[in-house]
Design a protein around this motif. Structure first.
Motif, PDB file in Angstrom:
ATOM      1  N   SER A  62     -21.040 -31.549 -22.815  1.00  0.00           N
ATOM      2  CA  SER A  62     -19.714 -31.556 -22.969  1.00  0.00           C
ATOM      3  C   SER A  62     -19.144 -32.088 -21.479  1.00  0.00           C
ATOM      4  O   SER A  62     -17.905 -32.296 -21.355  1.00  0.00           O
ATOM      5  CB  SER A  62     -19.002 -30.453 -23.353  1.00  0.00           C
ATOM      6  OG  SER A  62     -19.410 -29.992 -24.565  1.00  0.00           O
ATOM      7  N   ILE A  65     -17.079 -35.388 -20.842  1.00  0.00           N
ATOM      8  CA  ILE A  65     -15.918 -35.545 -21.484  1.00  0.00           C
ATOM      9  C   ILE A  65     -15.089 -34.693 -20.459  1.00  0.00           C
ATOM     10  O   ILE A  65     -13.817 -35.192 -20.577  1.00  0.00           O
ATOM     11  CB  ILE A  65     -15.890 -34.769 -22.910  1.00  0.00           C
ATOM     12  CG1 ILE A  65     -16.747 -35.434 -23.877  1.00  0.00           C
ATOM     13  CG2 ILE A  65     -14.440 -34.611 -23.486  1.00  0.00           C
ATOM     14  CD1 ILE A  65     -16.865 -34.738 -25.105  1.00  0.00           C
ATOM     15  N   VAL A 109     -16.183 -40.485 -21.406  1.00  0.00           N
ATOM     16  CA  VAL A 109     -15.654 -39.541 -22.495  1.00  0.00           C
ATOM     17  C   VAL A 109     -16.493 -40.123 -23.667  1.00  0.00           C
ATOM     18  O   VAL A 109     -17.174 -39.174 -24.593  1.00  0.00           O
ATOM     19  CB  VAL A 109     -14.117 -39.917 -22.973  1.00  0.00           C
ATOM     20  CG1 VAL A 109     -13.958 -39.254 -24.221  1.00  0.00           C
ATOM     21  CG2 VAL A 109     -13.558 -39.380 -21.664  1.00  0.00           C
TER      22      VAL A 109
END
Length: 234
Positions: A62, A65, A109
């Motif tokens: 993650s 992101i 992202v």
């Protein structure tokens, strides 16, 4: 006139001396005299980064992101307080830099989303669906049979191996473990060695000269060449 010469060679006398006596060393070492933890050789290295990544897999996947989102907010905030018109102007160096930063942020992202969507598949052990069999070629010597049985017992004890098939000289000499059911009830599916050796799996291994590792047998195109394995073999 000198008729000849006589050569006189002196041979030195060597006096032999007895070698000095060596001290009497003990011929054994007591185990209690060896101190524990006295090894001073090189120690195996440890990759702390790899260990941290493996323990925090979700956070690492993650991270792009969060980096991309923070970059987008930073660009928009900088655009708002700089007093530049919100419409991008190709003649402005600031606008070109902002567009490049926005592109990199969006790329981060998207990379994070791809990392989250692609995960290694965890395989759950299953019980093979088939029948137990132990087919051994009758003309094998007893010593070879005992070695094969020892190999099978070792594999089944220390690994998750459930089936073992050995083909030698166009002949299936061993089929042991769990096998697929044949048309007859409670009878194992016989191995057709000639058909197996004509398939793409055997021919590919024969040409490459290396082993063939099939990580997911259900997706392998040559699954039909191994009908003697249990139907739920992974």
């Amino acid at each position: 006139m000198e008729a000849g010469r006589i050569l006189q060679i002196g041979i030195p006398w060597i006096t032999w001396r007895s070698p000095p006596r060596l001290p009497n060393f003990p011929r054994y070492i007591c185990a209690s005299s060896i101190q524990r933890g006295s090894y001073k050789g090189p120690k195996p290295g440890r990759d702390w980064i790899a260990d941290w990544v493996s323990k925090n897999d979700d956070a690492v996947r993650s991270m792009p992101i969060y980096v991309g989102g923070a970059s987008l907010l930073a660009v928009l905030f900088n655009r708002a307080i700089s007093g530049i018109a919100p419409v991008a102007d190709a003649s402005s160096s600031q606008s070109r830099a902002d567009l490049l930063t926005l592109g990199l942020a969006v790329t981060n992202v998207l990379t994070g989303l791809v990392w989250l969507s692609i995960r290694p598949k965890s395989i759950t052990p299953v019980e093979p669906q088939g029948v137990e069999c132990q087919e051994i070629y009758s003309l094998l010597p007893e010593s070879v049979v005992s070695e094969i049985l020892w190999v099978w017992e070792s594999l089944s004890a220390v690994t998750c191996c459930k089936s073992l098939v050995i083909v030698y000289d166009c002949q299936c000499i061993v089929q042991i473990g769990v096998a697929a059911k044949s048309l007859n009830i409670d009878e194992p599916f016989a191995v057709d060695a000639a058909k197996l050796m004509q398939g793409s799996l055997y021919q590919g291994v024969l040409k490459s000269g290396a082993q063939s590792y099939m990580a997911n047998l259900s997706l392998y195109p040559g699954r039909s060449e191994l009908p003697f394995l249990p139907s739920n073999t992974q």
